[in-house]
Design a protein around this motif. Sequence first.
Motif, PDB file in Angstrom:
ATOM      1  N   LEU A  31       0.846  -1.186   0.000  1.00 27.61           N
ATOM      2  CA  LEU A  31       0.000   0.000   0.000  1.00 27.61           C
ATOM      3  C   LEU A  31       0.883   1.237   0.000  1.00 27.61           C
ATOM      4  CD1 LEU A  31      -2.643  -1.091   2.650  1.00 27.61           C
ATOM      5  CD2 LEU A  31      -2.951  -0.945   0.178  1.00 27.61           C
ATOM      6  N   LYS A  32       0.310   2.347  -0.455  1.00 26.48           N
ATOM      7  CA  LYS A  32       1.021   3.618  -0.436  1.00 26.48           C
ATOM      8  C   LYS A  32       0.112   4.689   0.141  1.00 26.48           C
ATOM      9  CE  LYS A  32       0.078   4.421  -5.337  1.00 26.48           C
ATOM     10  NZ  LYS A  32      -0.872   3.365  -5.442  1.00 26.48           N
ATOM     11  N   ILE A  33       0.700   5.776   0.602  1.00 27.31           N
ATOM     12  CA  ILE A  33      -0.075   6.877   1.160  1.00 27.31           C
ATOM     13  C   ILE A  33      -1.064   7.375   0.113  1.00 27.31           C
ATOM     14  CG2 ILE A  33       0.077   9.259   2.004  1.00 27.31           C
ATOM     15  CD1 ILE A  33       2.712   8.439   3.349  1.00 27.31           C
ATOM     16  N   GLY A  34      -2.297   7.556   0.542  1.00 27.29           N
ATOM     17  CA  GLY A  34      -3.362   8.003  -0.343  1.00 27.29           C
ATOM     18  C   GLY A  34      -4.278   6.896  -0.832  1.00 27.29           C
ATOM     19  N   ASP A  35      -3.854   5.621  -0.704  1.00 27.47           N
ATOM     20  CA  ASP A  35      -4.714   4.508  -1.111  1.00 27.47           C
ATOM     21  C   ASP A  35      -5.961   4.467  -0.225  1.00 27.47           C
ATOM     22  OD1 ASP A  35      -3.054   3.598  -3.137  1.00 27.47           O
ATOM     23  OD2 ASP A  35      -2.169   1.989  -1.930  1.00 27.47           O
ATOM     24  N   ARG A  36      -7.097   4.180  -0.841  1.00 29.14           N
ATOM     25  CA  ARG A  36      -8.339   3.977  -0.088  1.00 29.14           C
ATOM     26  C   ARG A  36      -8.460   2.494   0.208  1.00 29.14           C
ATOM     27  NH1 ARG A  36     -11.772   7.057   1.806  1.00 29.14           N
ATOM     28  NH2 ARG A  36     -13.556   5.852   1.156  1.00 29.14           N
ATOM     29  N   VAL A  37      -8.823   2.189   1.453  1.00 26.72           N
ATOM     30  CA  VAL A  37      -8.900   0.800   1.887  1.00 26.72           C
ATOM     31  C   VAL A  37     -10.188   0.543   2.661  1.00 26.72           C
ATOM     32  CG1 VAL A  37      -6.396   0.435   1.942  1.00 26.72           C
ATOM     33  CG2 VAL A  37      -7.553   1.305   3.978  1.00 26.72           C
ATOM     34  N   GLU A  38     -10.611  -0.709   2.633  1.00 24.03           N
ATOM     35  CA  GLU A  38     -11.745  -1.160   3.446  1.00 24.03           C
ATOM     36  C   GLU A  38     -11.180  -1.856   4.673  1.00 24.03           C
ATOM     37  OE1 GLU A  38     -15.349  -4.429   3.260  1.00 24.03           O
ATOM     38  OE2 GLU A  38     -14.525  -3.657   1.382  1.00 24.03           O
ATOM     39  N   VAL A  39     -11.734  -1.533   5.834  1.00 26.62           N
ATOM     40  CA  VAL A  39     -11.296  -2.166   7.073  1.00 26.62           C
ATOM     41  C   VAL A  39     -12.423  -3.040   7.618  1.00 26.62           C
ATOM     42  CG1 VAL A  39      -9.686  -0.289   7.591  1.00 26.62           C
ATOM     43  CG2 VAL A  39     -11.994  -0.224   8.536  1.00 26.62           C
ATOM     44  N   PRO A  40     -12.086  -4.024   8.437  1.00 26.24           N
ATOM     45  CA  PRO A  40     -13.110  -4.931   8.961  1.00 26.24           C
ATOM     46  C   PRO A  40     -14.016  -4.254   9.983  1.00 26.24           C
ATOM     47  CG  PRO A  40     -10.986  -5.425   9.928  1.00 26.24           C
ATOM     48  CD  PRO A  40     -10.752  -4.364   8.889  1.00 26.24           C
ATOM     49  N   PRO A  41     -15.152  -4.880  10.276  1.00 24.45           N
ATOM     50  CA  PRO A  41     -16.045  -4.359  11.315  1.00 24.45           C
ATOM     51  C   PRO A  41     -15.319  -4.273  12.657  1.00 24.45           C
ATOM     52  CG  PRO A  41     -17.110  -6.114  10.088  1.00 24.45           C
ATOM     53  CD  PRO A  41     -15.669  -6.092   9.666  1.00 24.45           C
ATOM     54  N   ASN A  42     -15.775  -3.357  13.505  1.00 29.05           N
ATOM     55  CA  ASN A  42     -15.235  -3.226  14.855  1.00 29.05           C
ATOM     56  C   ASN A  42     -16.341  -2.712  15.771  1.00 29.05           C
ATOM     57  OD1 ASN A  42     -15.315  -0.311  14.657  1.00 29.05           O
ATOM     58  ND2 ASN A  42     -13.459  -0.448  13.407  1.00 29.05           N
ATOM     59  N   TRP A  43     -16.013  -2.489  17.024  1.00 29.66           N
ATOM     60  CA  TRP A  43     -17.035  -2.071  18.000  1.00 29.66           C
ATOM     61  C   TRP A  43     -17.663  -0.733  17.631  1.00 29.66           C
ATOM     62  CZ3 TRP A  43     -16.632   2.521  20.556  1.00 29.66           C
ATOM     63  CH2 TRP A  43     -15.398   3.150  20.510  1.00 29.66           C
ATOM     64  N   PHE A  44     -16.897   0.157  17.002  1.00 25.18           N
ATOM     65  CA  PHE A  44     -17.394   1.481  16.657  1.00 25.18           C
ATOM     66  C   PHE A  44     -18.223   1.466  15.381  1.00 25.18           C
ATOM     67  CE2 PHE A  44     -16.835   5.683  14.641  1.00 25.18           C
ATOM     68  CZ  PHE A  44     -17.421   6.464  15.618  1.00 25.18           C
ATOM     69  N   ASN A  45     -17.848   0.613  14.444  1.00 25.69           N
ATOM     70  CA  ASN A  45     -18.536   0.530  13.167  1.00 25.69           C
ATOM     71  C   ASN A  45     -18.757  -0.942  12.829  1.00 25.69           C
ATOM     72  OD1 ASN A  45     -19.611   0.957  10.667  1.00 25.69           O
ATOM     73  ND2 ASN A  45     -18.124   2.509  10.090  1.00 25.69           N
ATOM     74  N   PRO A  46     -19.860  -1.538  13.297  1.00 23.21           N
ATOM     75  CA  PRO A  46     -20.075  -2.973  13.143  1.00 23.21           C
ATOM     76  C   PRO A  46     -20.268  -3.447  11.705  1.00 23.21           C
ATOM     77  CG  PRO A  46     -21.957  -1.934  14.230  1.00 23.21           C
ATOM     78  CD  PRO A  46     -20.903  -0.888  14.079  1.00 23.21           C
TER      79      PRO A  46
END
Length: 74
Positions: A31-46
């Motif tokens: 990855l490089k700075i500026g790339d858009r990524v999807e992150v897994p669910p977590n307590w704040f954003n299920p």
Amino acid sequence: MIQLIQVRFLDTERLYTYFWTFYPDDGGTPLKIGDRVEVPPNWFNPEGSSGTVAALGSDYDGPNLQQIVRVIHP
């Protein structure tokens, strides 16, 4: 290979550390700075979320390091 990256969400100042696994022999790229990524669910954003790579590397060594789900291509 494993890469530690820091993600910023919605133009906030706080950065969150994740890891990205890629295999150069199979065409994978870091990855490089500026790339858009999807992150897994977590307590704040299920439902999971997306953010922007804001920094490469991290000194975070906590127990809950999560993996980037995917790169969001334009």
